[in-house]
Write a protein that holds these residues in place. Structure first.
Motif, mmCIF file in Angstrom:
data_model
loop_
_atom_site.group_PDB
_atom_site.id
_atom_site.type_symbol
_atom_site.label_atom_id
_atom_site.label_comp_id
_atom_site.label_asym_id
_atom_site.label_seq_id
_atom_site.Cartn_x
_atom_site.Cartn_y
_atom_site.Cartn_z
ATOM 1 N N VAL A 18 0.838 -1.203 0.000
ATOM 2 C CA VAL A 18 0.000 0.000 0.000
ATOM 3 C C VAL A 18 0.867 1.245 0.000
ATOM 4 C CG1 VAL A 18 -1.905 -1.165 1.145
ATOM 5 C CG2 VAL A 18 -0.293 0.169 2.519
ATOM 6 N N ASP A 19 0.255 2.323 -0.461
ATOM 7 C CA ASP A 19 0.997 3.572 -0.572
ATOM 8 C C ASP A 19 0.768 4.427 0.668
ATOM 9 O OD1 ASP A 19 -1.497 4.752 -0.786
ATOM 10 O OD2 ASP A 19 -1.367 5.069 -2.938
ATOM 11 N N ALA A 27 0.733 0.240 -9.278
ATOM 12 C CA ALA A 27 1.571 -0.722 -10.023
ATOM 13 C C ALA A 27 1.451 -2.130 -9.461
ATOM 14 C CB ALA A 27 3.042 -0.273 -9.995
ATOM 15 N N LYS A 28 1.113 -2.229 -8.185
ATOM 16 C CA LYS A 28 1.059 -3.539 -7.533
ATOM 17 C C LYS A 28 -0.131 -4.381 -8.003
ATOM 18 C CE LYS A 28 4.737 -3.034 -5.135
ATOM 19 N NZ LYS A 28 4.778 -2.275 -3.908
ATOM 20 N N TYR A 29 -1.154 -3.738 -8.551
ATOM 21 C CA TYR A 29 -2.278 -4.520 -9.079
ATOM 22 C C TYR A 29 -1.774 -5.543 -10.097
ATOM 23 C CZ TYR A 29 -5.792 -1.469 -6.945
ATOM 24 O OH TYR A 29 -6.588 -0.794 -6.044
ATOM 25 N N PHE A 30 -0.778 -5.151 -10.865
ATOM 26 C CA PHE A 30 -0.273 -6.044 -11.910
ATOM 27 C C PHE A 30 0.518 -7.208 -11.309
ATOM 28 C CE2 PHE A 30 -1.131 -1.921 -13.734
ATOM 29 C CZ PHE A 30 -1.889 -2.252 -14.834
ATOM 30 N N SER A 31 1.078 -7.016 -10.133
ATOM 31 C CA SER A 31 1.693 -8.131 -9.416
ATOM 32 C C SER A 31 0.629 -9.108 -8.945
ATOM 33 C CB SER A 31 2.480 -7.614 -8.203
ATOM 34 O OG SER A 31 3.412 -6.629 -8.592
ATOM 35 N N TYR A 32 -0.476 -8.577 -8.445
ATOM 36 C CA TYR A 32 -1.571 -9.450 -8.020
ATOM 37 C C TYR A 32 -2.176 -10.163 -9.239
ATOM 38 C CZ TYR A 32 -1.431 -7.709 -3.185
ATOM 39 O OH TYR A 32 -1.046 -7.416 -1.899
ATOM 40 N N PHE B 30 5.058 -0.027 -14.738
ATOM 41 C CA PHE B 30 4.181 0.964 -14.120
ATOM 42 C C PHE B 30 4.896 1.715 -12.997
ATOM 43 C CE2 PHE B 30 1.631 -2.232 -16.212
ATOM 44 C CZ PHE B 30 0.773 -1.461 -16.965
ATOM 45 N N SER B 31 5.895 1.092 -12.406
ATOM 46 C CA SER B 31 6.740 1.806 -11.447
ATOM 47 C C SER B 31 7.591 2.852 -12.167
ATOM 48 C CB SER B 31 7.661 0.826 -10.711
ATOM 49 O OG SER B 31 6.918 -0.200 -10.113
ATOM 50 N N SER D 14 7.012 -16.450 -5.434
ATOM 51 C CA SER D 14 6.342 -16.067 -6.678
ATOM 52 C C SER D 14 7.352 -15.727 -7.771
ATOM 53 C CB SER D 14 5.438 -14.863 -6.423
ATOM 54 O OG SER D 14 6.219 -13.724 -6.183
ATOM 55 N N PHE D 15 6.863 -15.789 -8.997
ATOM 56 C CA PHE D 15 7.702 -15.480 -10.162
ATOM 57 C C PHE D 15 8.295 -14.080 -10.045
ATOM 58 C CE2 PHE D 15 8.199 -13.781 -14.477
ATOM 59 C CZ PHE D 15 9.035 -14.740 -15.031
ATOM 60 N N GLU D 16 7.489 -13.144 -9.594
ATOM 61 C CA GLU D 16 7.963 -11.759 -9.567
ATOM 62 C C GLU D 16 9.104 -11.557 -8.567
ATOM 63 O OE1 GLU D 16 5.010 -8.835 -8.615
ATOM 64 O OE2 GLU D 16 6.238 -7.211 -9.430
ATOM 65 N N ASP D 17 9.197 -12.416 -7.580
ATOM 66 C CA ASP D 17 10.174 -12.195 -6.517
ATOM 67 C C ASP D 17 11.529 -12.848 -6.765
ATOM 68 O OD1 ASP D 17 8.347 -10.671 -5.178
ATOM 69 O OD2 ASP D 17 7.672 -12.267 -3.853
ATOM 70 N N VAL D 18 11.660 -13.596 -7.857
ATOM 71 C CA VAL D 18 12.951 -14.225 -8.122
ATOM 72 C C VAL D 18 13.773 -13.387 -9.083
ATOM 73 C CG1 VAL D 18 12.057 -16.524 -7.643
ATOM 74 C CG2 VAL D 18 12.174 -15.727 -10.021
#
Lengths: 152, 152, 152, 152
Positions: A18-19, A27-32, B30-31, D14-18
């Motif tokens: 969260v910001d 941008a984190k929505y795309f991580s989810y 997006f970042s 998760s993929f994003e974290d590697v």
């Protein structure tokens, strides 16, 4: 629209994501979304362990997100996920986000993926062991043609 | 199209932001877009220090990214940034990414922002001290109406 | 202590990296530390482009951070960076963070790195083309033995 | 040592974290540590919803991580978590990471937290509604004095 989404998963919005206003960072929505795609595929038995990755050859080519209402710190969000179309070498994931137990749609989004030969850069056919389970799972819910990405 | 983008900044793609294939992770674009927006505004003297944040009341309402060619680890990327339209309470940032010194467009994207009264949730007028410098900077490059987000 | 740090770089704390309180999130310090290491090595002409990565074979084995005073959103932080020791197959980076133009130390930290043969998992000798420039740059500032990581 | 850890949770990498090598990125361990702390506290009924945050006044003051063996993409990691000591205004969380179903320790780490009056910057007493449940849960496992952070 919502009845087209047969697969659902829940995730809690973490403190780190969260910001300054306590809202899930845009941008984190795309991580989810990415976690959603992996869960959807895992649910179909499409294994995505490390040994399979060199053969994945699948690229995100387009991303869209419509932020209607914010998700907040510590919210448990229900993610509705579907594949809306699947063609020879491309498919689209769509997402709808709601706070758990609530009707109101917070966010909609989509991801367009294309299978690519990473050496030549040319599109390649989605392997049947991936395409067939998706077609079977989505059934008649698949769009006849790629169109309106996510219903308003 | 590219000549409409008067503001440019450069950023190097960091090790942490690339994925298992050495490519900038799709969510991280997006970042970088956010850093672009802050640099654009900073360049116009629109201060965004912490003391100003409670009054910002500006929300990202839509995001789009078209990934054409990947940005890779350690690439120095040139980000072209513009405000494409600005209305009473909303505006759009557009981005074009190219590897430094190259013509080829890697990525295009946009962010739609709306000014909102955070208490009532209603749109509010963009303050003149923000709108006026943007209108002056973009001049005739501003689109007459919100339309095609980023040229293909 | 501070006079041992010959290399310095500046970075601005971005909106995305701060938490709900406007403070740089505790995990993000390690992201900034990584950028520091890359800048330090780049400054010595030790190229770290993608083609060199398969040969890097260098792993972070220990991390430490002491948060004394917070870095905040939009702060321009001066990062002081040194290699404190370099042995046959390991070295340590140390960091001191201060707000630009201020004396007060906000944060100290260190990273211990070991060169490893990724296949066997055994330590390997740091290549001379990396070790020599570091030894030359740090000179007498190198610690005689690994000890107190960062001065209090 | 391991028998001191009474609380456990599992998370998938998760993929994003590697990173580019398929290994959990060194900075991301601290993100997983944070999720561990929240799960530990949630398990004790210590609610951390948004409305409680302004009163949290608790700061991370020291972080340590020893990376012994890497966690990899798609690994399901078992996180063992304990509070090792709790004093008037500070406490320490410790972590041990293992691949699910395996004995080998991949990572150890700790987080030192201090309760602070955010206005004055002075340490303050940990509220009993937080301290008491922790003391009760950990019981005799609490260290008599802060010492060796995590056993080798």
């Amino acid at each position: 629209m919502i009845e087209l989404f047969k697969f659902r998963t829940e995730m809690r919005i973490s403190f780190e994501d969260v910001d300054l206003f306590g809202l899930l960072h845009n941008a984190k929505y795309f991580s989810y979304f990415e976690k959603c795609r992996f869960e959807y595929l895992r649910n179909l038995g499409l294994i995505y362990g490390e040994e399979s990755l060199p053969n994945v050859e699948c690229a995100v080519v387009e991303h869209f997100c419509s932020y209607k209402k914010p998700a907040r710190y510590d919210d448990v969000i229900e993610f509705l996920i579907r594949v809306s179309y699947i063609k020879r070498s491309s498919l689209q994931f769509q997402y709808i986000l709601r706070r758990k137990g609530e009707e109101q749609v917070l966010t909609t989004g989509y991801t367009n993926l294309v299978w690519v030969n990473f050496e030549s850069g040319k599109p390649k056919t989605i392997p049947p062991h991936i395409k067939d389970p998706v077609v079977e799972f989505e059934g008649d819910n698949l769009d006849k043609m790629p169109g309106n990405p996510v219903a308003k």
